[in-house]
Design an enzyme around this catalytic site. Sequence first.
Site, PDB file in Angstrom:
ATOM      1  CD  GLU A  25       7.674  58.120 -36.290  1.00 22.23           C
ATOM      2  OE1 GLU A  25       6.839  58.925 -35.838  1.00 22.23           O
ATOM      3  OE2 GLU A  25       8.238  57.265 -35.591  1.00 22.23           O
ATOM      4  CD  GLU A  54      13.432  54.682 -25.883  1.00 22.96           C
ATOM      5  OE1 GLU A  54      12.730  55.129 -24.960  1.00 22.96           O
ATOM      6  OE2 GLU A  54      13.281  55.049 -27.057  1.00 22.96           O
ATOM      7  CD  GLU A  66       4.963  56.581 -25.710  1.00 21.93           C
ATOM      8  OE1 GLU A  66       5.791  57.254 -25.062  1.00 21.93           O
ATOM      9  OE2 GLU A  66       4.976  56.514 -26.957  1.00 21.93           O
ATOM     10  CG  ASP A  99       3.707  50.944 -30.087  1.00 21.06           C
ATOM     11  OD1 ASP A  99       3.639  50.692 -31.298  1.00 21.06           O
ATOM     12  OD2 ASP A  99       4.466  51.815 -29.622  1.00 21.06           O
ATOM     13  CB  THR A 113      -0.831  56.498 -31.850  1.00 19.96           C
ATOM     14  OG1 THR A 113       0.126  55.919 -30.968  1.00 19.96           O
ATOM     15  CG2 THR A 113      -0.155  56.965 -33.128  1.00 19.96           C
TER      16      THR A 113
HETATM   17  C1  DMJ Z   1       4.786  58.901 -30.610  1.00 18.12           C
HETATM   18  O1  DMJ Z   1       5.230  59.417 -31.810  1.00 18.12           O
HETATM   19  C2  DMJ Z   1       3.575  58.072 -30.818  1.00 18.12           C
HETATM   20  O2  DMJ Z   1       2.931  57.959 -29.593  1.00 18.12           O
HETATM   21  C3  DMJ Z   1       3.883  56.714 -31.359  1.00 18.12           C
HETATM   22  O3  DMJ Z   1       2.766  55.873 -31.408  1.00 18.12           O
HETATM   23  C4  DMJ Z   1       4.971  56.002 -30.641  1.00 18.12           C
HETATM   24  N1  DMJ Z   1       5.549  56.795 -29.667  1.00 18.12           N
HETATM   25  C5  DMJ Z   1       5.907  58.140 -29.962  1.00 18.12           C
HETATM   26  C6  DMJ Z   1       6.342  58.836 -28.709  1.00 18.12           C
HETATM   27  O4  DMJ Z   1       7.057  58.037 -27.853  1.00 18.12           O
END
Ligand code: DMJ
Length: 914
Positions: A147, A388, A406, A294, A492
């Site tokens: 994160e 979710e 997303e 993912d 991401t």
């Molecule tokens: C975000 O922090 C990023 O997209 C991460 O890759 C996974 N998803 C969260 C938001 O849902």
Amino acid sequence: MSEAGGGRGFGSSVPQRAPWSLVAATAALCLVSATSVWTAGASPMSREEKQKLGNQVLEMFDHAYGNYMEHAYPADELMPLTCRGRVRGQEPSRGDVDDALGKFSLTLIDSLDTLVVLNKTKEFEDAVRKVLRDVNLDNDVVVSVFETNIRVLGGLLGGHSLAIMLKEKGEYMQWYNDELLQMAKQLGYKLLPAFNTTSGLPYPRINLKFGIRKPEARTGTETDTCTACAGTLILEFAALSRFTGATIFEEYARKALDFLWEKRQRSSNLVGVTINIHTGDWVRKDSGVGAGIDSYYEYLLKAYVLLGDDSFLERFNTHYDAIMRYISQPPLLLDVHIHKPMLNARTWMDALLAFFPGLQVLKGDIRPAIETHEMLYQVIKKHNFLPEAFTTDFRVHWAQHPLRPEFAESTYFLYKATGDPYYLEVGKTLIENLNKYARVPCGFAAMKDVRTGSHEDRMDSFFLAEMFKYLYLLFADKEDVIFDIEDYIFTTEAHLLPLWLSTTNQRISKKNTTSEYTELDDSNFDWTCPNTQILFPNDPLYAQSIREPLKNVVDKSCPRGIIRVEESFRSGAKPPLRARDFMATNPEHLEILKKMGAASSIDAEDGLRFMQEMIELSSQQQKEQQLPPRAVQIVSHPFFGRVVLTAGPAQFGLDLSKHKETRGFVASSKPYNGCSELTNPEAVMGKIALIQRGQCMFAEKARNIQNAGAIGGIVIDDNEGSSSDTAPLFQMAGDGKDTDDITIPMLFLFSKEGSIILDAIREYEEVEVLLSDKAKDRDPEMENEEQPSSENDSQNQSAEQIASSSQEVDLVDQESPEESSVNSHPESLSPADTDNAASISPPEQNSNPTENHETTSLDGECTDLDNQLQEQSETEEDSNPNVSWGKKVQPIDSILADWNEDIEAFEMMEKDEL
Ligand code: DMJ
């Protein structure tokens, strides 16, 4: 970008000098032709409407960002219900989700490049100054490496990328001297000790001040990490290396990726969800494209785009081939086992996989992207947000929704690829739902339960980093953005990194991996653009024609898996044993079970499915005995229905799911615990009485307030600080006696949610609430319907203002809720009261077990096949000479033991949080 992508697709922006391979270059060309080919289908959206929607996004961003800056900054996140900052250690721990919070003003950093995309350059300049002035990256706090990388390092690098772009333009940021980059470098060095493992995979957490494994660090004993956690570093780390010339970051991220690639399951080419960072053994062997994996896939493809290293594309293509072979079951994406990839590992999908259609667009594989996106949109239309997790027959599996971006991301990429105005309409729906259901006076609140519409006191930083960018860009024309978005790649977390990095500071030696890919044949690229067969075969209605058959996929769905029963029934074959039909006393069933462990792959597949069903059936049965959560919606000024609190139901009194909701003003009862005849019946008469938990049974409280004339009751937890954010909701059980005499509705609120009502009473005296099973739309009854605007909201007093305002109005005289709460704290709770609370777990939407007996016929209608199947089964039993009732069968335990590993995996998956 112009109307339909302006004839320029996303990939087309890669600088000429990038070592751009044929595949990606042609993918870019595909997007070009796709966007220019669109001429018909959904009605085009006028420029005026697009601008209106774009402006609405800007206003919404101001509402979210403004409230964060006003009420939460410098805290990491805004708590939009209580309207204050979330400071780690000062709020009850929410577990892993708090590992994103490093006391480094997370939301501000995550919002930096959004400000520039949204054309808020002045605000960006101010925000950068604040980051440089206030943010400390050296806090004694344990954070998630993943994160911190995607949100903070990515945020700083995105900010730096746009700061230098602005500086070069000559108007803003003229004073900027790479300060954000210096901070990024400092943070990069702080994360490096996490890579001190023999595998090169990083530890999942690190202490920003003390690093890892020192006693003060309080971290470093973990053995496992998720694949996405270890495989989502390369963009930020490589960008850091290339911006600064310090190659170490890119080297470390590459090493982790190399290790994951080595560890892929060699026959399926899939990776598991979690891996041991020391041994490289897969800890969880289920594999999908959502939670836990993912962005590993996302980063392989994007690392190729950003860095121009073919090995990343080859790896991505190998995995993609496996994903399309095993996981993709259009329109579904279902997890499988890495060792048994033909077998589904779950019957539900998680919301994180909604990014995948967007990635498929980048890959150039549009058809499955359109299909999956459409399926997800149908789920959203049913529940307003993507829950979710949801089952293959589209029931809610996990009901919360933390405003994830997303789906908006995929919508944006699909619009860029197809130019189909349908996707603009999708975006419009997302905007409407956010304003209608998630907007609260102090920001936007996550949904605690998409079915009840209740809120959670949480607004994650990714909401600002990603949601607003994608929504704004969806409606923006080229001139609405002050730079060319196509010169950048999205990380991401939607941070922007310039594509020119591909040719800068390329000092990292690339691994010579050519021989590793010889196993691939040309068919691997069947899915790769250009494949005119699958990508816009000269038909402008192409996307629509793919969506059309899926239009009612959710509404008309029936439990999946049963399709196969029907198929075998039609073909005359014996249907597989279903878990719900299984009887341990039936020797034939035991025989079938035994066979399931045998060599035949069909039997084995049936066996695994059977075990999976067994586990799900039993957890469903448990859930079905529980009542769903309820909602307390504050409908009076200034809330107007915008704040919805999640509430526990009672096993007695009026069932709100069967009756109309109850609406009324609230009044505190005296005594506040409601354990004896009320001394203030005139105050609660015709109102909803507030009562404190403790000292007697819930049913007794209900009787006392009912006798005083209350039309409903809300029991507020006496356990100070308790909150539905951190504690599981429960239902209030009766007293073991007949409770039919209780006819009013009773709901339970944890102390934090209860205090929102108590604070509102102090401020406004007259507080009206709605008790229901599902929050009601904010209608003119609640307020004069106004388009949400920051002006309106600024007139409304925030919850924080309420909390900090005068506490002079003492509604319960000598026994105020606060005093009483201290007096009757757990020690003085009667055991009876605590005992009659049964845990509650939100049941699925269709909890009626009989619904599982439906199946899908070929024309999509649901019919009941149970009788037919039962008849058939009885006939077969009678006529089957091989069924020996006295035959010695393998004990069920030993049969089950054969499946032990899978059962454990299923159970682990069930328990896993996203
Ligand atoms: C975000 O922090 C990023 O997209 C991460 O890759 C996974 N998803 C969260 C938001 O849902």
